[in-house]
Design a protein around this motif. Sequence first.
Motif, PDB file in Angstrom:
ATOM      1  N   SER A  45       0.840  -1.194   0.050  1.00 10.64           N
ATOM      2  CA  SER A  45      -0.101   0.064  -0.122  1.00 10.64           C
ATOM      3  C   SER A  45       0.778   1.001   0.091  1.00 10.64           C
ATOM      4  CB  SER A  45      -0.843  -0.181   1.436  1.00 10.64           C
ATOM      5  OG  SER A  45      -1.563   1.105   1.294  1.00 10.64           O
ATOM      6  N   ALA A  46       0.415   2.360  -0.705  1.00 14.12           N
ATOM      7  CA  ALA A  46       1.054   3.428  -0.666  1.00 14.12           C
ATOM      8  C   ALA A  46       0.963   4.129   0.425  1.00 14.12           C
ATOM      9  CB  ALA A  46       0.500   4.357  -1.919  1.00 14.12           C
ATOM     10  N   LEU A  47       0.052   3.949   1.339  1.00 11.54           N
ATOM     11  CA  LEU A  47      -0.151   4.342   2.737  1.00 11.54           C
ATOM     12  C   LEU A  47       1.070   4.030   3.560  1.00 11.54           C
ATOM     13  CD1 LEU A  47      -2.065   6.343   4.212  1.00 11.54           C
ATOM     14  CD2 LEU A  47      -3.396   4.198   5.208  1.00 11.54           C
ATOM     15  N   SER A  48       1.682   3.172   3.372  1.00 15.97           N
ATOM     16  CA  SER A  48       2.748   2.518   4.269  1.00 15.97           C
ATOM     17  C   SER A  48       3.936   3.734   4.663  1.00 15.97           C
ATOM     18  CB  SER A  48       3.571   1.409   3.855  1.00 15.97           C
ATOM     19  OG  SER A  48       2.654   0.299   3.159  1.00 15.97           O
ATOM     20  N   PHE A  49       4.347   4.400   3.890  1.00 14.79           N
ATOM     21  CA  PHE A  49       5.135   5.516   4.396  1.00 14.79           C
ATOM     22  C   PHE A  49       4.512   6.739   4.675  1.00 14.79           C
ATOM     23  CE2 PHE A  49       8.745   2.954   2.222  1.00 14.79           C
ATOM     24  CZ  PHE A  49       9.657   3.290   2.926  1.00 14.79           C
ATOM     25  N   ALA A 276       6.380   5.542  -6.005  1.00 18.14           N
ATOM     26  CA  ALA A 276       6.967   5.826  -7.297  1.00 18.14           C
ATOM     27  C   ALA A 276       8.304   4.915  -7.605  1.00 18.14           C
ATOM     28  CB  ALA A 276       6.810   7.013  -7.824  1.00 18.14           C
ATOM     29  N   ILE A 277       9.086   4.864  -6.526  1.00 17.40           N
ATOM     30  CA  ILE A 277      10.336   4.424  -6.817  1.00 17.40           C
ATOM     31  C   ILE A 277      10.421   3.005  -6.695  1.00 17.40           C
ATOM     32  CG2 ILE A 277      12.687   4.158  -5.819  1.00 17.40           C
ATOM     33  CD1 ILE A 277      12.563   7.297  -5.140  1.00 17.40           C
ATOM     34  N   VAL A 278       9.794   2.602  -5.328  1.00 19.11           N
ATOM     35  CA  VAL A 278       9.807   1.198  -5.178  1.00 19.11           C
ATOM     36  C   VAL A 278       8.760   0.221  -5.986  1.00 19.11           C
ATOM     37  CG1 VAL A 278       9.544  -0.567  -3.335  1.00 19.11           C
ATOM     38  CG2 VAL A 278      10.744   1.665  -3.003  1.00 19.11           C
ATOM     39  N   GLN A 279       7.469   0.733  -5.940  1.00 19.31           N
ATOM     40  CA  GLN A 279       6.307   0.063  -6.465  1.00 19.31           C
ATOM     41  C   GLN A 279       6.026   0.197  -7.832  1.00 19.31           C
ATOM     42  OE1 GLN A 279       4.255  -2.562  -4.802  1.00 19.31           O
ATOM     43  NE2 GLN A 279       6.001  -2.442  -3.166  1.00 19.31           N
ATOM     44  N   THR A 280       6.150   1.570  -8.383  1.00 21.65           N
ATOM     45  CA  THR A 280       6.109   1.794  -9.920  1.00 21.65           C
ATOM     46  C   THR A 280       7.173   1.558 -10.633  1.00 21.65           C
ATOM     47  OG1 THR A 280       4.510   3.428  -9.255  1.00 21.65           O
ATOM     48  CG2 THR A 280       5.232   3.323 -11.226  1.00 21.65           C
ATOM     49  N   ARG A 281       8.551   1.816 -10.143  1.00 17.67           N
ATOM     50  CA  ARG A 281       9.666   1.735 -11.032  1.00 17.67           C
ATOM     51  C   ARG A 281      10.441   0.437 -10.589  1.00 17.67           C
ATOM     52  NH1 ARG A 281      11.155   6.259 -14.482  1.00 17.67           N
ATOM     53  NH2 ARG A 281      12.978   4.653 -15.155  1.00 17.67           N
ATOM     54  N   HIS A 282       9.970  -0.211  -9.529  1.00 15.52           N
ATOM     55  CA  HIS A 282      10.580  -1.600  -9.053  1.00 15.52           C
ATOM     56  C   HIS A 282      11.894  -1.304  -8.812  1.00 15.52           C
ATOM     57  CE1 HIS A 282       6.610  -3.461  -9.931  1.00 15.52           C
ATOM     58  NE2 HIS A 282       6.650  -2.910 -11.166  1.00 15.52           N
ATOM     59  N   MET A 283      12.502  -0.225  -8.271  1.00 18.13           N
ATOM     60  CA  MET A 283      13.811   0.036  -7.924  1.00 18.13           C
ATOM     61  C   MET A 283      14.055  -0.461  -6.352  1.00 18.13           C
ATOM     62  SD  MET A 283      15.015   3.544  -9.454  1.00 18.13           S
ATOM     63  CE  MET A 283      13.598   4.673  -9.620  1.00 18.13           C
TER      64      MET A 283
END
Length: 446
Positions: A45-49, A276-283
């Motif tokens: 979930s994006a809510l995590s951070f 966006a960095i971890v979930q969308t771009r999978h970095m």
Amino acid sequence: MEVQITNRQSVIQIVRAASSDIISTLGGDTFGFALGLMLLHTTHSALSFGLGSIIYPIVGLLLMIPVGNLIDRGHHKPLILTSKALDIGAYIVYALLADRVANQMLLAILVLTFIACCDKVTNTGFTASIHELVNDNHIKTLATIEQAATAGIQLISPVLAAALYGMIGFDGIVRVEIAAEISVWLITLSMRFHPLKAAETKEVSAATPADQTSQSDQPRQSGAVKSATQPAQTQWQLFKVGLRYIWNRFTLRSVVIMGVFLNFLFSSVDVGLPYAIVQTRHMSNTSLSVVMSGFAAGILVGNLVLSMLPTFKRVLLTILRLSMVVGGAIFALGMLFMSTLPDTQLVLILVIWALLVGLTLAFVNTPMSVYMQMTVPTELLGRVGSTFGTLMQLAVPVGTAFYSIFFQHVSAGPVYAMTGIVVLVYIGVNLLIVQQKLAAGKQIDD
């Protein structure tokens, strides 16, 4: 008679305060980042951070009146020590329950809520205690050193959190945080607070002009006489003095109103960038930690520069101009995420972007903090500080919830581009209003 704090005593207090901030920030930021990683990988979930961004402002709003009154009416050091002790207890309970509770999100919400209550008392207490720790000549030094020290730790804490997360796991990080909080409690215990006059003796300083006229013949009346001739004030009546002080000062009022709006919009960065960095771009987690460290690096550099500059005279005008820079940076972030840059180049540019934004935020936050300490009467700092901080964060829960949903349905590029445009338009209008006031010869920094 108030105790005069010497320069030597002020320097000692600055060292202790900076040490406390370093340890507290190192432990707290490491724990917060690790908690966000754990929840992000568990719930996706994006809510995590953004969990803390929702909980802390809500708690601040609910406790704004009682905590502000409590700090202004009570002895600061015992209140701070008690709140930190309860804080330590909350982390210990969390360490015992973390592996035994299935719903990690619910447990995190409950624990963060309790910790936020403790932090509200601690932070408000320290804000109101500045004049009890150092003399007026060292207020700016304390503010800049604390900001720089905190930023320095924030620079390494995301990288440290990502490394520790892989080495000792989340449970190990919780234990590290417990040790850090105990150290902070011991440092606070060693600090010497020089009590000032009771708040009741100076309430007149926050009165409206009409009130000041009616009480001008008795400015030094003792608290005992006042309490004997007037009925006890309610929590709301006590709080209203601080609220009225903010409302009657154009600079404070303007910053609060703008802050509510801008903090709502800046939630897009707090929530959306990790998603966006971890979930969308999978970095990787390391890529995220390096980017987040850029903010702290910028704040550190900014405060080091500020420590060598004279105090800003037109605080509001400075904040408005720098906010235009932040709006432009958010718009540029949108353009960046709409590009097709490879991950390596994207991370490098994001680090530079975060560095510049952090530098700008340092030039906004620290001068405002110094301005408050130098202009707000000491006996009102608890209420004014509590109200100011709470109202500034009031829109963060709404913004966090809004952007958490938004980022899961709309790509990051368009979201940031539109957010940046809104910031630029809003700040541009306010900047024009202030410049017109100055052109007409009106004083804006009251």
